[in-house]
Design a protein around this motif. Structure first.
Motif, PDB file in Angstrom:
ATOM      1  N   GLY A  85       7.374   0.602  -9.929  1.00 54.48           N
ATOM      2  CA  GLY A  85       6.981  -0.691  -9.403  1.00 54.48           C
ATOM      3  C   GLY A  85       8.036  -1.368  -8.557  1.00 54.48           C
ATOM      4  O   GLY A  85       7.721  -2.006  -7.548  1.00 54.48           O
ATOM      5  N   LEU A  86       9.294  -1.271  -8.943  1.00 60.64           N
ATOM      6  CA  LEU A  86      10.348  -1.951  -8.209  1.00 60.64           C
ATOM      7  C   LEU A  86      10.580  -1.333  -6.837  1.00 60.64           C
ATOM      8  O   LEU A  86      10.930  -2.024  -5.884  1.00 60.64           O
ATOM      9  N   GLU A  87      10.371  -0.036  -6.729  1.00 66.71           N
ATOM     10  CA  GLU A  87      10.598   0.673  -5.476  1.00 66.71           C
ATOM     11  C   GLU A  87       9.326   0.849  -4.643  1.00 66.71           C
ATOM     12  O   GLU A  87       9.391   1.349  -3.514  1.00 66.71           O
ATOM     13  N   ALA A  88       8.188   0.452  -5.185  1.00 65.14           N
ATOM     14  CA  ALA A  88       6.902   0.813  -4.580  1.00 65.14           C
ATOM     15  C   ALA A  88       6.772   0.331  -3.142  1.00 65.14           C
ATOM     16  O   ALA A  88       6.219   1.041  -2.283  1.00 65.14           O
ATOM     17  N   TRP A  89       7.275  -0.876  -2.828  1.00 63.13           N
ATOM     18  CA  TRP A  89       7.049  -1.424  -1.488  1.00 63.13           C
ATOM     19  C   TRP A  89       7.736  -0.590  -0.420  1.00 63.13           C
ATOM     20  O   TRP A  89       7.143  -0.285   0.611  1.00 63.13           O
ATOM     21  N   TRP A  90       9.010  -0.213  -0.666  1.00 62.51           N
ATOM     22  CA  TRP A  90       9.702   0.513   0.407  1.00 62.51           C
ATOM     23  C   TRP A  90       9.317   1.985   0.444  1.00 62.51           C
ATOM     24  O   TRP A  90       9.294   2.589   1.515  1.00 62.51           O
ATOM     25  N   VAL A  91       8.966   2.561  -0.696  1.00 63.65           N
ATOM     26  CA  VAL A  91       8.449   3.932  -0.683  1.00 63.65           C
ATOM     27  C   VAL A  91       7.141   3.970   0.112  1.00 63.65           C
ATOM     28  O   VAL A  91       6.922   4.864   0.945  1.00 63.65           O
ATOM     29  N   ALA A 118       5.138   4.648   7.682  1.00 63.26           N
ATOM     30  CA  ALA A 118       5.795   4.923   8.962  1.00 63.26           C
ATOM     31  C   ALA A 118       5.697   6.396   9.322  1.00 63.26           C
ATOM     32  O   ALA A 118       5.425   6.755  10.474  1.00 63.26           O
ATOM     33  N   ALA A 119       5.909   7.258   8.342  1.00 61.88           N
ATOM     34  CA  ALA A 119       5.905   8.698   8.612  1.00 61.88           C
ATOM     35  C   ALA A 119       4.529   9.202   9.001  1.00 61.88           C
ATOM     36  O   ALA A 119       4.405  10.103   9.847  1.00 61.88           O
ATOM     37  N   LEU A 120       3.484   8.640   8.398  1.00 59.43           N
ATOM     38  CA  LEU A 120       2.128   9.114   8.656  1.00 59.43           C
ATOM     39  C   LEU A 120       1.359   8.197   9.607  1.00 59.43           C
ATOM     40  O   LEU A 120       0.181   8.444   9.872  1.00 59.43           O
ATOM     41  N   ASP A 121       2.027   7.148  10.090  1.00 57.02           N
ATOM     42  CA  ASP A 121       1.428   6.216  11.048  1.00 57.02           C
ATOM     43  C   ASP A 121       0.067   5.738  10.546  1.00 57.02           C
ATOM     44  O   ASP A 121      -0.953   5.854  11.232  1.00 57.02           O
ATOM     45  N   GLU A 122       0.093   5.160   9.325  1.00 53.29           N
ATOM     46  CA  GLU A 122      -1.150   4.801   8.654  1.00 53.29           C
ATOM     47  C   GLU A 122      -1.200   3.276   8.407  1.00 53.29           C
ATOM     48  O   GLU A 122      -0.487   2.757   7.531  1.00 53.29           O
ATOM     49  N   PRO A 123      -2.029   2.531   9.164  1.00 51.53           N
ATOM     50  CA  PRO A 123      -2.068   1.067   9.021  1.00 51.53           C
ATOM     51  C   PRO A 123      -2.420   0.596   7.609  1.00 51.53           C
ATOM     52  O   PRO A 123      -1.885  -0.414   7.147  1.00 51.53           O
ATOM     53  N   ARG A 124      -3.297   1.292   6.912  1.00 49.11           N
ATOM     54  CA  ARG A 124      -3.698   0.811   5.585  1.00 49.11           C
ATOM     55  C   ARG A 124      -2.539   0.882   4.610  1.00 49.11           C
ATOM     56  O   ARG A 124      -2.433   0.067   3.680  1.00 49.11           O
ATOM     57  N   TRP A 125      -1.627   1.817   4.811  1.00 51.28           N
ATOM     58  CA  TRP A 125      -0.474   1.906   3.916  1.00 51.28           C
ATOM     59  C   TRP A 125       0.612   0.924   4.312  1.00 51.28           C
ATOM     60  O   TRP A 125       1.364   0.465   3.464  1.00 51.28           O
ATOM     61  N   TRP A 126       0.666   0.581   5.600  1.00 48.47           N
ATOM     62  CA  TRP A 126       1.531  -0.533   5.979  1.00 48.47           C
ATOM     63  C   TRP A 126       1.035  -1.814   5.311  1.00 48.47           C
ATOM     64  O   TRP A 126       1.843  -2.627   4.813  1.00 48.47           O
ATOM     65  N   ALA A 127      -0.264  -2.021   5.304  1.00 50.20           N
ATOM     66  CA  ALA A 127      -0.817  -3.215   4.664  1.00 50.20           C
ATOM     67  C   ALA A 127      -0.494  -3.224   3.166  1.00 50.20           C
ATOM     68  O   ALA A 127      -0.180  -4.278   2.584  1.00 50.20           O
ATOM     69  N   LEU A 128      -0.564  -2.052   2.544  1.00 52.81           N
ATOM     70  CA  LEU A 128      -0.227  -1.944   1.127  1.00 52.81           C
ATOM     71  C   LEU A 128       1.251  -2.249   0.903  1.00 52.81           C
ATOM     72  O   LEU A 128       1.616  -2.950  -0.054  1.00 52.81           O
ATOM     73  N   ALA A 129       2.114  -1.729   1.769  1.00 49.20           N
ATOM     74  CA  ALA A 129       3.543  -2.014   1.655  1.00 49.20           C
ATOM     75  C   ALA A 129       3.801  -3.513   1.786  1.00 49.20           C
ATOM     76  O   ALA A 129       4.613  -4.090   1.035  1.00 49.20           O
ATOM     77  N   ASP A 130       3.122  -4.157   2.733  1.00 47.15           N
ATOM     78  CA  ASP A 130       3.252  -5.605   2.904  1.00 47.15           C
ATOM     79  C   ASP A 130       2.843  -6.339   1.629  1.00 47.15           C
ATOM     80  O   ASP A 130       3.539  -7.265   1.184  1.00 47.15           O
ATOM     81  N   ARG A 131       1.723  -5.958   1.056  1.00 43.16           N
ATOM     82  CA  ARG A 131       1.244  -6.637  -0.157  1.00 43.16           C
ATOM     83  C   ARG A 131       2.224  -6.435  -1.313  1.00 43.16           C
ATOM     84  O   ARG A 131       2.507  -7.374  -2.073  1.00 43.16           O
ATOM     85  N   ARG A 132       2.725  -5.229  -1.447  1.00 40.89           N
ATOM     86  CA  ARG A 132       3.651  -4.956  -2.545  1.00 40.89           C
ATOM     87  C   ARG A 132       4.957  -5.729  -2.368  1.00 40.89           C
ATOM     88  O   ARG A 132       5.501  -6.282  -3.332  1.00 40.89           O
TER      89      ARG A 132
END
Length: 223
Positions: A168-174, A180-194
């Motif tokens: 949980g503590l590392e989830a946002w940057w992982v 970034a590596a897979l150029d996936e907007p939905r995972w950027w949104a998830l990173a933002d939320r986390r």
């Protein structure tokens, strides 16, 4: 002597725990000071576990800060873990291999990264070690993407979903690294939320964490 040995061990463990929390909250300098306490322990039958964990934490901190030379130097000092036979040796070897894989990705060697992370993925799956299975699967995905190889995005989504439970503590940057590596907007949104959720829960550490999130995202190309 036995009591002194145990005291040294628990001092190191406590220092590393505090360092892990501080690093996760964006306080890298203070985290590094905590880990240095554990790394300074002399080798001993129960001291090697916190000494190794502290050294790996220092390497993780350098890697997260983009100091690749510092990360490489820190990992070079941890080679003794390969022959260490303590009770948690497998966990520290997983960490060492994943840090090595992440450094290889950062320095442009995705083939070496995939090999190192795949070894962790296989071993963690066999052990039922959910944290390292998820983290390794995501590094493998990043390495394959860097090589232009096919990536199972459903498997990546499952590994990302597992992070809330096991990292949980590392989830946002992982998550941000995978996005970034897979150029996936939905995972950027998830990173933002986390990241937003962690900042909201960080209390007096919210501002340093917010700065750390901004720097990490910027380094990954997220404005």
């Amino acid at each position: 002597e036995g009591q002194g040995e145990q005291l040294a061990r628990f001092v190191g463990i406590a220092a590393n725990l505090r360092g892990w929390l501080l690093r996760g909250l964006g306080c890298e300098d203070r985290a590094r000071d905590c880990n240095a306490v554990a790394v300074a322990l002399l080798p001993g039958p129960t001291r090697d576990e916190p000494r190794g964990a502290g050294g790996l934490d220092l390497a993780d901190g350098r890697l997260g800060a983009g100091d690749l030379d510092g990360a490489a130097a820190a990992l070079d000092r941890m080679g003794w873990i390969a022959d260490w036979e303590g009770s948690m040796a497998w966990r520290q070897r997983h960490r060492l291999a994943l840090l090595t894989a992440r450094l290889a990705l950062a320095t442009g060697d995705p083939v070496a990264a995939e090999k190192a992370a795949s070894g962790v993925l296989a071993d963690a799956t066999g052990r039922g070690a959910a944290r390292y299975r998820a983290l390794a699967a995501l590094v493998v995905a990043r390495a394959r993407a860097a090589q232009g190889a096919p990536v199972d995005r459903d498997a990546v989504a499952a590994a990302l979903a597992a992070l809330d439970r096991v990292a949980g503590l590392e989830a946002w940057w992982v998550t941000a690294e995978v996005a970034a590596a897979l150029d996936e907007p939905r995972w950027w949104a998830l990173a933002d939320r986390r990241a937003t959720a962690l900042v909201a829960a960080a209390g007096p550490y919210a501002e340093p964490l917010r700065r750390a999130v901004g720097a990490r995202f910027a380094g990954l190309g997220r404005g």
